[in-house]
Write an enzyme that holds these catalytic residues in place. Sequence first.
Site, PDB file in Angstrom:
ATOM      1  N   HIS A  78       0.852  -1.188   0.000  1.00 12.96           N
ATOM      2  CA  HIS A  78       0.000   0.000   0.000  1.00 12.96           C
ATOM      3  C   HIS A  78       0.886   1.235   0.000  1.00 12.96           C
ATOM      4  O   HIS A  78       2.072   1.183   0.325  1.00 12.96           O
ATOM      5  CB  HIS A  78      -0.952  -0.001   1.195  1.00 12.96           C
ATOM      6  CG  HIS A  78      -0.278   0.076   2.536  1.00 12.96           C
ATOM      7  ND1 HIS A  78       0.557  -0.912   3.016  1.00 12.96           N
ATOM      8  CD2 HIS A  78      -0.305   1.031   3.499  1.00 12.96           C
ATOM      9  CE1 HIS A  78       0.993  -0.569   4.213  1.00 12.96           C
ATOM     10  NE2 HIS A  78       0.499   0.613   4.526  1.00 12.96           N
ATOM     11  N   ASP A 119       6.106   4.485   4.805  1.00 11.99           N
ATOM     12  CA  ASP A 119       7.011   3.542   5.473  1.00 11.99           C
ATOM     13  C   ASP A 119       7.094   2.190   4.760  1.00 11.99           C
ATOM     14  O   ASP A 119       7.885   1.338   5.148  1.00 11.99           O
ATOM     15  CB  ASP A 119       6.610   3.366   6.953  1.00 11.99           C
ATOM     16  CG  ASP A 119       5.175   2.887   7.129  1.00 11.99           C
ATOM     17  OD1 ASP A 119       4.279   3.356   6.400  1.00 11.99           O
ATOM     18  OD2 ASP A 119       4.943   2.028   8.005  1.00 11.99           O
ATOM     19  N   HIS A 120       6.286   2.000   3.705  1.00 12.00           N
ATOM     20  CA  HIS A 120       6.359   0.763   2.927  1.00 12.00           C
ATOM     21  C   HIS A 120       6.941   0.989   1.527  1.00 12.00           C
ATOM     22  O   HIS A 120       6.994   0.082   0.718  1.00 12.00           O
ATOM     23  CB  HIS A 120       4.958   0.146   2.795  1.00 12.00           C
ATOM     24  CG  HIS A 120       4.444  -0.373   4.103  1.00 12.00           C
ATOM     25  ND1 HIS A 120       4.362  -1.706   4.406  1.00 12.00           N
ATOM     26  CD2 HIS A 120       4.040   0.285   5.222  1.00 12.00           C
ATOM     27  CE1 HIS A 120       3.902  -1.858   5.634  1.00 12.00           C
ATOM     28  NE2 HIS A 120       3.688  -0.662   6.157  1.00 12.00           N
ATOM     29  N   HIS A 130      -7.326  -1.803   5.178  1.00 10.09           N
ATOM     30  CA  HIS A 130      -6.496  -0.834   5.899  1.00 10.09           C
ATOM     31  C   HIS A 130      -7.113   0.545   5.707  1.00 10.09           C
ATOM     32  O   HIS A 130      -8.195   0.682   5.141  1.00 10.09           O
ATOM     33  CB  HIS A 130      -5.063  -0.926   5.350  1.00 10.09           C
ATOM     34  CG  HIS A 130      -4.044  -0.163   6.137  1.00 10.09           C
ATOM     35  ND1 HIS A 130      -3.944  -0.236   7.514  1.00 10.09           N
ATOM     36  CD2 HIS A 130      -3.053   0.700   5.737  1.00 10.09           C
ATOM     37  CE1 HIS A 130      -2.943   0.550   7.908  1.00 10.09           C
ATOM     38  NE2 HIS A 130      -2.392   1.125   6.861  1.00 10.09           N
ATOM     39  N   ASP A 157      -0.515  -3.807   5.509  1.00 15.00           N
ATOM     40  CA  ASP A 157      -1.136  -3.516   6.782  1.00 15.00           C
ATOM     41  C   ASP A 157      -2.609  -3.847   6.677  1.00 15.00           C
ATOM     42  O   ASP A 157      -3.252  -3.505   5.681  1.00 15.00           O
ATOM     43  CB  ASP A 157      -0.988  -2.040   7.105  1.00 15.00           C
ATOM     44  CG  ASP A 157       0.461  -1.595   7.339  1.00 15.00           C
ATOM     45  OD1 ASP A 157       1.375  -2.419   7.266  1.00 15.00           O
ATOM     46  OD2 ASP A 157       0.672  -0.401   7.575  1.00 15.00           O
ATOM     47  N   HIS A 184       5.993  -6.011  11.781  1.00 18.24           N
ATOM     48  CA  HIS A 184       5.339  -4.699  11.765  1.00 18.24           C
ATOM     49  C   HIS A 184       4.889  -4.294  13.169  1.00 18.24           C
ATOM     50  O   HIS A 184       3.710  -4.032  13.422  1.00 18.24           O
ATOM     51  CB  HIS A 184       4.141  -4.723  10.783  1.00 18.24           C
ATOM     52  CG  HIS A 184       3.717  -3.360  10.325  1.00 18.24           C
ATOM     53  ND1 HIS A 184       2.729  -2.650  10.952  1.00 18.24           N
ATOM     54  CD2 HIS A 184       4.143  -2.594   9.309  1.00 18.24           C
ATOM     55  CE1 HIS A 184       2.550  -1.486  10.318  1.00 18.24           C
ATOM     56  NE2 HIS A 184       3.411  -1.435   9.325  1.00 18.24           N
TER      57      HIS A 184
END
Lengths: 304, 304
Positions: free
Chosen positions: B61, B65-66, B139, B209, B267
């Site tokens: 997504h 941070d990804h 999410h 997430d 995570h």
Amino acid sequence: MKVIPLGISSGRPTLSRGLSAIAIQLEGVLVLLDCGEGTQWQLARAGLRPTSKLESVFITHLHGDHLTGLPGLLGTMTLENRPAPLHIFGPVGIREYLEQMRKLALVRPRFELRIREVEAPGLLFEGAGYRVIADELVHRVRAFGYRLEEHDRPGRFDAEKADALGVDGPSRGRLLRGESVAARDGRMVRPEELVGPLRPGVKVAYCTDTVPCDGAVRLARGADLLVHEATYLDSHVEEAHERGHSTAAQAAEIARQAQVKRLLLTHFSPRYDNLEGHLAEARPIFAETELAEELTAVELVPAG
Amino acid sequence: MKVIPLGISSGRPTLSRGLSAIAIQLEGVLVLLDCGEGTQWQLARAGLRPTSKLESVFITHLHGDHLTGLPGLLGTMTLENRPAPLHIFGPVGIREYLEQMRKLALVRPRFELRIREVEAPGLLFEGAGYRVIADELVHRVRAFGYRLEEHDRPGRFDAEKADALGVDGPSRGRLLRGESVAARDGRMVRPEELVGPLRPGVKVAYCTDTVPCDGAVRLARGADLLVHEATYLDSHVEEAHERGHSTAAQAAEIARQAQVKRLLLTHFSPRYDNLEGHLAEARPIFAETELAEELTAVELVPAG
């Protein structure tokens, strides 16, 4: 003032060197010069607190290795509920970069970003106890170097002599503001009798990425510290020129011309495992040369 | 197959945990799931070689941070003269992100990016020896989980029995392709007499997430390993739900429902220094639970 190199590698990281960033720690305030990927880790490892202390960020040019740590740092400061606005400076394009990050929802700061694009040399910013001046560098893309000057501090006050003359508290304040006051015996005391000369603040220049250029000399003139890129050694001087970079010897020559006190070399090509060659080539030209080391602070004390 | 967690922190890094990324090492090929800031360092620290080996990247997504390690990784592979195209998958927006990076000249790969936006569940990619299936997670923004399946391998060939029957080389090839062949004595030998059953490839699911959801169960069904987010502990179950995340116990419940062989939690919220609580809450629900550790490979061997 402490100058703390956070990343000293050029282009791509190595196992032991990160991407361009330098933290400058002033009294109660933090300034960041460049923000390569990984900068937020290095700030944390250095024990620095950008969420509460970082006032301003100065990006030299829009190449990824000097910039792509910014979204992550902004994200982390948002998660940590930073309240204060952040000043961000960089060449034209920095606004669009941050705007696109925001549109894509990759940066959603809940504090104000005060973005200003640097377009010409000159005074750029008056911060809390310092000012920053920009000047043009010469790279493959538009690049600016920065000079950070601590504000000058008032001269030392001769309290002993003031006591002897019977100069009271309010009068001392007036002397420090440059006014004459009456002593106990009625004689007028001029400020220069009790207040020493202005103590000049520390001055640091940061020049990367660039070939040797006049802008770098102007920024560095008389500085306490010049942090200058030294991507290559002399054996690669042509590649340095083609790629818009400097050699260690060229950085030293800039330091010599600008009559700085100290030179700190940084932005080393990953091809060099060992950096002794950089020192060996720079020191004959400028003796007070050191290699930037990540997380090793260079402490600068004002004269006087 | 080796599954190598590169970053296990949620949202922002800590001094000991990096941002989301997992490397999957297959025979001669590398796959990346998510690419948080700092991923290129972790790949190097793990001794992996993205420039020569990385075939595909799957982004779950579009939260920073990804994702924000991608420009740096692409830049480094360009500096290292990567020749091969790279497949990049992610939710709608990933193309625009990379396009904007390119327009701003922050990403200028000199190899081909084959970007595909994931729009619906199903088979997404057939790679070198593996396939990847996507399914919807739940999410705060559109998110996809991924299931990587190694191709099944042919059953074991009983060479001893083949020798005894006098089945020669070319006939062995035909048997492996499912054809019957004549033995030395003229009798027809069926493939199943000499070739064991297909050996199923290893299957790994990656779900982050997300709140606990059906898509995660579908992706994980019968997998050798489920890597599932466990951002929170039970004491923060409401915050987990509000923020679109799972607790360790919820991850374990997904593993139990999906009847996976092993569960790897990842995570983790930076608020937890110690992760023993995650294990303590997950194991009563699903015994084969482990904590992801950065740079510690989980080795998966096909059955049979």
